[in-house]
Design a protein around this motif. Sequence first.
Motif, PDB file in Angstrom:
ATOM      1  N   ILE A  47       0.841  -1.208   0.000  1.00 16.61           N
ATOM      2  CA  ILE A  47       0.000   0.000   0.000  1.00 16.61           C
ATOM      3  C   ILE A  47       0.867   1.246   0.000  1.00 16.61           C
ATOM      4  O   ILE A  47       0.586   2.219  -0.717  1.00 16.61           O
ATOM      5  CB  ILE A  47      -0.951  -0.017   1.215  1.00 16.61           C
ATOM      6  CG1 ILE A  47      -1.977  -1.147   1.056  1.00 16.61           C
ATOM      7  CG2 ILE A  47      -1.663   1.330   1.364  1.00 16.61           C
ATOM      8  CD1 ILE A  47      -2.885  -1.337   2.246  1.00 16.61           C
ATOM      9  N   SER A  48       1.943   1.228   0.750  1.00 21.34           N
ATOM     10  CA  SER A  48       2.830   2.396   0.790  1.00 21.34           C
ATOM     11  C   SER A  48       3.423   2.691  -0.579  1.00 21.34           C
ATOM     12  O   SER A  48       3.677   3.852  -0.931  1.00 21.34           O
ATOM     13  CB  SER A  48       3.950   2.183   1.816  1.00 21.34           C
ATOM     14  OG  SER A  48       4.739   1.053   1.459  1.00 21.34           O
ATOM     15  N   GLY A  49       3.629   1.634  -1.372  1.00 19.77           N
ATOM     16  CA  GLY A  49       4.200   1.816  -2.706  1.00 19.77           C
ATOM     17  C   GLY A  49       3.268   2.481  -3.695  1.00 19.77           C
ATOM     18  O   GLY A  49       3.699   2.880  -4.787  1.00 19.77           O
ATOM     19  N   LEU A  50       1.994   2.613  -3.330  1.00 18.19           N
ATOM     20  CA  LEU A  50       1.036   3.263  -4.224  1.00 18.19           C
ATOM     21  C   LEU A  50       1.260   4.769  -4.317  1.00 18.19           C
ATOM     22  O   LEU A  50       0.737   5.418  -5.219  1.00 18.19           O
ATOM     23  CB  LEU A  50      -0.401   2.991  -3.748  1.00 18.19           C
ATOM     24  CG  LEU A  50      -0.872   1.533  -3.819  1.00 18.19           C
ATOM     25  CD1 LEU A  50      -2.213   1.365  -3.130  1.00 18.19           C
ATOM     26  CD2 LEU A  50      -0.962   1.071  -5.273  1.00 18.19           C
ATOM     27  N   THR A  51       1.980   5.333  -3.365  1.00 20.85           N
ATOM     28  CA  THR A  51       2.303   6.767  -3.404  1.00 20.85           C
ATOM     29  C   THR A  51       3.814   6.904  -3.300  1.00 20.85           C
ATOM     30  O   THR A  51       4.379   6.857  -2.215  1.00 20.85           O
ATOM     31  CB  THR A  51       1.610   7.534  -2.259  1.00 20.85           C
ATOM     32  OG1 THR A  51       1.870   6.866  -1.011  1.00 20.85           O
ATOM     33  CG2 THR A  51       0.114   7.587  -2.475  1.00 20.85           C
ATOM     34  N   SER A  52       4.474   7.053  -4.434  1.00 16.85           N
ATOM     35  CA  SER A  52       5.941   7.087  -4.479  1.00 16.85           C
ATOM     36  C   SER A  52       6.437   8.308  -5.245  1.00 16.85           C
ATOM     37  O   SER A  52       5.731   8.881  -6.082  1.00 16.85           O
ATOM     38  CB  SER A  52       6.486   5.817  -5.148  1.00 16.85           C
ATOM     39  OG  SER A  52       6.080   4.664  -4.468  1.00 16.85           O
ATOM     40  N   TRP A  53       7.659   8.693  -4.928  1.00 18.24           N
ATOM     41  CA  TRP A  53       8.376   9.707  -5.704  1.00 18.24           C
ATOM     42  C   TRP A  53       9.826   9.257  -5.710  1.00 18.24           C
ATOM     43  O   TRP A  53      10.522   9.374  -4.706  1.00 18.24           O
ATOM     44  CB  TRP A  53       8.226  11.091  -5.076  1.00 18.24           C
ATOM     45  CG  TRP A  53       8.773  12.219  -5.928  1.00 18.24           C
ATOM     46  CD1 TRP A  53       9.984  12.265  -6.555  1.00 18.24           C
ATOM     47  CD2 TRP A  53       8.116  13.454  -6.231  1.00 18.24           C
ATOM     48  NE1 TRP A  53      10.131  13.446  -7.236  1.00 18.24           N
ATOM     49  CE2 TRP A  53       8.999  14.203  -7.059  1.00 18.24           C
ATOM     50  CE3 TRP A  53       6.885  13.998  -5.887  1.00 18.24           C
ATOM     51  CZ2 TRP A  53       8.679  15.466  -7.516  1.00 18.24           C
ATOM     52  CZ3 TRP A  53       6.575  15.263  -6.358  1.00 18.24           C
ATOM     53  CH2 TRP A  53       7.450  16.000  -7.170  1.00 18.24           C
ATOM     54  N   ARG A  90      -3.978   7.850  -0.704  1.00 17.63           N
ATOM     55  CA  ARG A  90      -3.602   6.447  -0.605  1.00 17.63           C
ATOM     56  C   ARG A  90      -4.846   5.560  -0.473  1.00 17.63           C
ATOM     57  O   ARG A  90      -4.930   4.500  -1.104  1.00 17.63           O
ATOM     58  CB  ARG A  90      -2.664   6.264   0.590  1.00 17.63           C
ATOM     59  CG  ARG A  90      -1.815   5.006   0.528  1.00 17.63           C
ATOM     60  CD  ARG A  90      -0.796   4.984   1.651  1.00 17.63           C
ATOM     61  NE  ARG A  90       0.274   5.942   1.439  1.00 17.63           N
ATOM     62  CZ  ARG A  90       0.574   6.924   2.276  1.00 17.63           C
ATOM     63  NH1 ARG A  90      -0.113   7.105   3.380  1.00 17.63           N
ATOM     64  NH2 ARG A  90       1.571   7.747   2.013  1.00 17.63           N
ATOM     65  N   SER A  91      -5.822   6.002   0.334  1.00 15.74           N
ATOM     66  CA  SER A  91      -7.064   5.235   0.492  1.00 15.74           C
ATOM     67  C   SER A  91      -7.818   5.145  -0.824  1.00 15.74           C
ATOM     68  O   SER A  91      -8.370   4.085  -1.177  1.00 15.74           O
ATOM     69  CB  SER A  91      -7.954   5.891   1.555  1.00 15.74           C
ATOM     70  OG  SER A  91      -7.351   5.829   2.826  1.00 15.74           O
ATOM     71  N   PHE A  92      -7.833   6.240  -1.570  1.00 18.20           N
ATOM     72  CA  PHE A  92      -8.475   6.268  -2.886  1.00 18.20           C
ATOM     73  C   PHE A  92      -7.830   5.254  -3.823  1.00 18.20           C
ATOM     74  O   PHE A  92      -8.514   4.502  -4.531  1.00 18.20           O
ATOM     75  CB  PHE A  92      -8.371   7.678  -3.462  1.00 18.20           C
ATOM     76  CG  PHE A  92      -8.639   7.793  -4.929  1.00 18.20           C
ATOM     77  CD1 PHE A  92      -9.921   7.656  -5.435  1.00 18.20           C
ATOM     78  CD2 PHE A  92      -7.597   8.054  -5.826  1.00 18.20           C
ATOM     79  CE1 PHE A  92     -10.169   7.767  -6.805  1.00 18.20           C
ATOM     80  CE2 PHE A  92      -7.834   8.173  -7.183  1.00 18.20           C
ATOM     81  CZ  PHE A  92      -9.131   8.026  -7.668  1.00 18.20           C
ATOM     82  N   LEU A  93      -6.521   5.175  -3.794  1.00 18.54           N
ATOM     83  CA  LEU A  93      -5.805   4.253  -4.677  1.00 18.54           C
ATOM     84  C   LEU A  93      -6.025   2.799  -4.261  1.00 18.54           C
ATOM     85  O   LEU A  93      -6.128   1.914  -5.114  1.00 18.54           O
ATOM     86  CB  LEU A  93      -4.313   4.598  -4.685  1.00 18.54           C
ATOM     87  CG  LEU A  93      -3.966   5.945  -5.341  1.00 18.54           C
ATOM     88  CD1 LEU A  93      -2.515   6.319  -5.074  1.00 18.54           C
ATOM     89  CD2 LEU A  93      -4.255   5.929  -6.834  1.00 18.54           C
ATOM     90  N   VAL A  94      -6.115   2.544  -2.963  1.00 16.63           N
ATOM     91  CA  VAL A  94      -6.392   1.189  -2.492  1.00 16.63           C
ATOM     92  C   VAL A  94      -7.791   0.747  -2.908  1.00 16.63           C
ATOM     93  O   VAL A  94      -8.007  -0.396  -3.326  1.00 16.63           O
ATOM     94  CB  VAL A  94      -6.251   1.114  -0.951  1.00 16.63           C
ATOM     95  CG1 VAL A  94      -6.783  -0.213  -0.427  1.00 16.63           C
ATOM     96  CG2 VAL A  94      -4.800   1.288  -0.542  1.00 16.63           C
ATOM     97  N   ASP A  95      -8.751   1.680  -2.817  1.00 20.28           N
ATOM     98  CA  ASP A  95     -10.155   1.347  -3.105  1.00 20.28           C
ATOM     99  C   ASP A  95     -10.450   1.186  -4.592  1.00 20.28           C
ATOM    100  O   ASP A  95     -11.529   0.703  -4.953  1.00 20.28           O
ATOM    101  CB  ASP A  95     -11.073   2.438  -2.537  1.00 20.28           C
ATOM    102  CG  ASP A  95     -11.087   2.455  -1.019  1.00 20.28           C
ATOM    103  OD1 ASP A  95     -10.687   1.444  -0.417  1.00 20.28           O
ATOM    104  OD2 ASP A  95     -11.472   3.498  -0.431  1.00 20.28           O
ATOM    105  N   THR A  96      -9.521   1.602  -5.453  1.00 22.79           N
ATOM    106  CA  THR A  96      -9.802   1.577  -6.898  1.00 22.79           C
ATOM    107  C   THR A  96      -8.825   0.694  -7.669  1.00 22.79           C
ATOM    108  O   THR A  96      -8.578   0.916  -8.855  1.00 22.79           O
ATOM    109  CB  THR A  96      -9.757   3.010  -7.484  1.00 22.79           C
ATOM    110  OG1 THR A  96      -8.462   3.594  -7.225  1.00 22.79           O
ATOM    111  CG2 THR A  96     -10.842   3.886  -6.875  1.00 22.79           C
ATOM    112  N   ILE A  97      -8.279  -0.327  -7.016  1.00 27.35           N
ATOM    113  CA  ILE A  97      -7.329  -1.230  -7.678  1.00 27.35           C
ATOM    114  C   ILE A  97      -7.940  -1.818  -8.948  1.00 27.35           C
ATOM    115  O   ILE A  97      -7.295  -1.880 -10.001  1.00 27.35           O
ATOM    116  CB  ILE A  97      -6.901  -2.366  -6.731  1.00 27.35           C
ATOM    117  CG1 ILE A  97      -6.135  -1.814  -5.522  1.00 27.35           C
ATOM    118  CG2 ILE A  97      -6.065  -3.405  -7.479  1.00 27.35           C
ATOM    119  CD1 ILE A  97      -4.842  -1.157  -5.844  1.00 27.35           C
TER     120      ILE A  97
END
Length: 306
Positions: A89-95, A171-178
């Motif tokens: 999950i942490s990897g869904l928001t990276s730079w 991050r929650s948005f990205l988890v919910d829309t896999i």
Amino acid sequence: MTISCFIKRVLRDDSVKFIAAETGTLIDKCRPSRTERCSQSERSYSSAALVFAALIALLPKPLHATSLSHVDVLKIGKKIWQNECNGTISGLTSWNAGEDFASLGIGHFIWYPKGRRGPFEESFPKLVSFISKRGAKLPALLLGTGEKPCPWNSRTEFLRAQHSTEMNQLRSFLVDTIDLQAEFLIARLESALPKMLAEAAPPDRASVQEQFERLTRTSQGCYALVDYVNFKGEGVLHTERYQGQGWGLLQVLEAMHGTSDAGAVDEFARAAKAVLTQRVQNSPADRHESRWLSGWIRRVNSYNGS
């Protein structure tokens, strides 16, 4: 979900227009009282019909239909999530260090800050638009009209905001829309072929389409196509070139020449490794791209299970 449904629809719509023109259903038919004027018009219409027929002959043939169930699409999406984010999950928001954009979601979709642009295609705003049209609820930082720039202007700002309300909502948005992100990746692949055929040299277009079709006829081939086009792009942007040579899906398909469906994925993996190795050799020395090559090769090896 059907690979190539977008392309088939485009071809079908164009064919209807051409056929209508050929049969004269969109033009007035000549009446006997206008015989002399009609003869000239008929010649024009005959010439037009020949042009339309030639255009039809140049159109790509419809692709072999390969259906992907929702389960198949989600499976591909999870593989790409593993490739890009180690499935975290942490990897869904990276730079990433050394880059001037955020990499978000299972496909590490690029998001540039305001006023910043690079040689690589920005894909996160397109993902947001796709998800919004599917009815998913957007977090506050993505609401409003038009495409939103990344609100963090640097990697330092981005990392400092890792536990902020905005980042947690994102991050929650990205988890919910896999699942919707996976569908977006499929949609991107469906729109890739017309772009690649337009960019390819005319003598190479039939081969590029044939190689594409070979891969769509197996689920592992579909995964390879979806992953690579997300991973390295379609290969049609001239900004994505080193020494005039690209490294996208088009360049990989151009390097393939086989005919067997059974051997398509293996050949694709070999061609991709050669294209990526050539990219590193052509890259500017100050980018130190050799540090990434082993990871790229491991990723490409996942296409054929090696």
